[in-house]
Scaffold this active site. Structure first.
Site, PDB file in Angstrom:
ATOM      1  N   ASN A   9      10.217 -11.491   7.157  1.00  0.00           N
ATOM      2  CA  ASN A   9       9.614 -10.180   7.364  1.00  0.00           C
ATOM      3  C   ASN A   9       8.108 -10.349   7.253  1.00  0.00           C
ATOM      4  OD1 ASN A   9       8.664  -7.554   7.307  1.00  0.00           O
ATOM      5  ND2 ASN A   9      10.089  -6.839   5.746  1.00  0.00           N
ATOM      6  N   ARG A 241       1.534   8.052   2.521  1.00  0.00           N
ATOM      7  CA  ARG A 241       1.539   8.711   3.827  1.00  0.00           C
ATOM      8  C   ARG A 241       1.806  10.201   3.671  1.00  0.00           C
ATOM      9  NH1 ARG A 241       5.874   4.593   6.269  1.00  0.00           N
ATOM     10  NH2 ARG A 241       4.787   2.660   5.765  1.00  0.00           N
TER      11      ARG A 241
END
Length: 399
Positions: A9, A241
């Site tokens: 990843n 966020r």
């Protein structure tokens, strides 16, 4: 000797990895992460999952992902010669666009499609692609790309289209794609297993609550709606966020604060959410401060939960009230007793009722936590995105 699959990843400045064997249990052999790629003070944490032996390398210079992967390869070689058993590499790729809707063997055309999706995921896809290229050079075996967006490719047009000029969809691919797909796939399979039913016969509302947070509505094993959009910014309140905001905020910030589009993007992605509301982004810290009397931390928790319940109501409507289970997963979903309790509070009329004793159990396995009279089951299901990538890699290669 048992062969294994390596999962990679690649982030913008990190490289996470995990090694799984290929027997039926797909057991994790070891995992680790290279942090601070591109800086002179990079770190590598390496853990053997079998004997718990840890390795920490500090102060090394890892200037790019290729060098980082070489360091990982050295560790794999030293750690019981694990590198010699790898027969496949599975890569997490954030965005497949509309062209890549299922895991795929990496070819030149697949790499081109990942590159074409860069405008949709400028922070993730370039790093994902760099990780693939580095692995191709170093590890001579099949490479498979597994996409965060592919799970959501079953969304109907009325759920994925924005009410923007249609030309923008045709020219730029502006539509809702959704993310956390590998987590949803894993949790869906695990939830169906827990209920001992075929996933194709089940309806779920899954809450992936972590630093990145999203929800998905699942009808008969297929995703029909999700909270994230063309990017992972839309939807729930997250660690840093904002989630949903009025698009008019962009013009106000530009005209009143003089911010550029890059600065506004940074504000919404890196300086908002829990962090923007109270100055902390770890829900454990936020909850403890709220409990201790901090009003701004309490407000952050309330906003976080309110947004989840708002989408929960919508998804109950989308599924016409026919929901087999509400599922909590990821860091907050799996570990935060009070957040689960607040989300489910007062929902008896909708068929959701918690057993607070079960909710408070300190357990790590998948489990049911609903009360005896709850019409809808409430599940806690730990996620494992790396394992899901390993499993999908094997499915692509039919090993």
């Amino acid at each position: 000797m048992t062969k294994s699959v390596l999962v990679l990843n690649s982030g913008s400045s990190s490289l996470k990895y995990a090694l799984y064997n290929l027997d039926k249990s797909a057991k994790c052999l070891l995992r680790g992460v290279v942090e601070g790629i591109g800086t002179p003070k990079s770190l590598i944490f390496h853990k053997n999952a079998q004997d718990g032996c840890n390795v920490k390398l500090e102060g090394i210079n890892v200037s790019n992902h290729r060098i980082g992967l070489n360091k990982v390869w050295e560790l794999l070689h030293v750690d019981r010669g694990s590198s010699s058993n790898i027969c496949a590499v599975g890569h997490r790729v954030a965005h497949g666009g509309e062209a890549l809707t299922k895991p795929a063997l990496v070819t030149d055309s697949v790499k081109k499609a990942i590159e074409e999706a860069v405008p949709l995921a400028p922070l993730h896809n370039p790093a994902n692609l760099e990780g693939i290229k580095a692995a191709e050079e170093l590890i001579k075996c099949p490479q498979v790309a597994v996409f965060d967006t592919s799970f959501h490719s079953t969304l109907p047009p009325y759920a994925y289209m924005y009410a923007l000029p249609l030309t923008l969809y045709k020219e730029l691919g502006l539509r809702r794609y959704g993310f956390h797909g590998t987590s949803y796939q894993f949790v869906l399979d695990e939830s169906a297993s827990l209920l001992r039913k075929s996933k194709d016969s089940l309806n779920f509302i899954i809450c992936h609550l972590g630093a990145g947070a999203s929800m998905a509505a699942i009808r008969e094993g297929k995703c029909i709606d999700t909270t994230m959009g063309v990017t992972p910014l839309e939807g729930l309140v997250m660690a840093t966020r904002s989630g949903d905001v009025d698009p008019g905020v962009f013009q106000i910030l530009a005209s009143e604060k003089g911010l550029s589009t890059q600065e506004i993007s940074r504000l919404l992605n890196k300086e908002s959410g829990l962090y923007g509301l109270c100055g902390d982004k770890d829900m454990r810290v936020v909850w403890d401060a709220a409990k201790a009397g901090s009003e701004k931390h309490k407000l952050a928790v309330d906003i976080f939960v309110h947004r989840i319940r708002k989408y929960l109501g919508a998804y109950l409507v989308h599924l016409k009230g026919k929901v087999d289970a509400l599922v909590f997963t990821a860091g907050i979903g799996e570990n935060s007793v009070p957040i689960r309790s607040m989300v489910c509070q007062g929902l008896d009329a909708f068929g959701i009722s918690l057993d607070e004793k079960k909710n408070n159990q300190d357990a790590k396995e998948k489990r049911e936590i609903q009360s005896a009279d709850s019409k809808i089951k409430v599940l806690v299901v730990p996620t494992d995105e790396e394992l899901c990538i390993a499993q999908q890699t094997l499915q692509v290669l039919r090993i």
